[in-house]
Design a protein around this motif. Structure first.
Motif: not given
Length: 163
Positions: A91-97, A120-122, A151-154
């Motif tokens: 039920k979770k999502a992680c994303f970045a802008h 931002t990371e959410l 992959p996540p940014p640094g």
């Protein structure tokens, strides 16, 4: 909806005069507003649009965020926000802008050496509004999010620390 596996298109916005604060640049609340609009675009592009929300009673709720204000943004600046899905399960999502100021043509891309003006990371939960609780993503939505995972940014995964 974005085709599976392709990067999300940039979200674009122009800084409005009413978004400028007493220091003469974009007020912190409006960075968050633009990032919120980019999250809405992510939802549209992954099938969690208004029809989905009306039909299922489900939506994404942001439950945690970490924003970094990196550079002042002037009135009239053209913004481009790059969205990365960092993961989705259950039920979770992680994303970045990442927010950039772009110049040139209206659909200009940030240059290869461009630095973001804010990030931002959410963490978001898929919530069944009718039941009042978080619920697992339907397979089709989870698969669309998973296909977009990068992959996540640094800078991701940091926390605020005391001096």
């Amino acid at each position: 909806m974005s085709p599976p596996g392709l990067p999300l298109p940039l979200f674009r916005e122009t800084v409005r005069p009413e978004w400028i604060d007493y220091n003469g640049h974009l007020s912190e609340a409006f960075y968050v507003l633009v990032f919120g609009f980019a999250t809405d675009a992510l939802m549209e592009r992954t099938g969690m649009d208004s029809a989905y929300r009306a039909g299922t009673g489900c939506s994404l709720y942001t439950v945690e965020s970490h924003i970094r204000y990196l550079r002042d943004v002037p009135e009239g600046a053209r913004l481009a926000v790059r969205t990365r899905v960092l993961g989705a399960a259950g039920k979770k999502a992680c994303f970045a802008h990442e927010m950039y100021v772009v110049t040139g043509e209206p659909q200009a891309e940030p240059g290869a050496d461009a630095a973001p003006v804010a990030t931002t990371e959410l963490l978001a939960l898929h919530v069944d509004q009718r039941a009042g609780r978080a619920t697992a993503f339907p397979d089709a939505v989870r698969e669309r999010l998973t296909a977009l995972t990068e992959p996540p940014p640094g800078w991701a995964g940091r926390s605020v620390t005391a001096p």
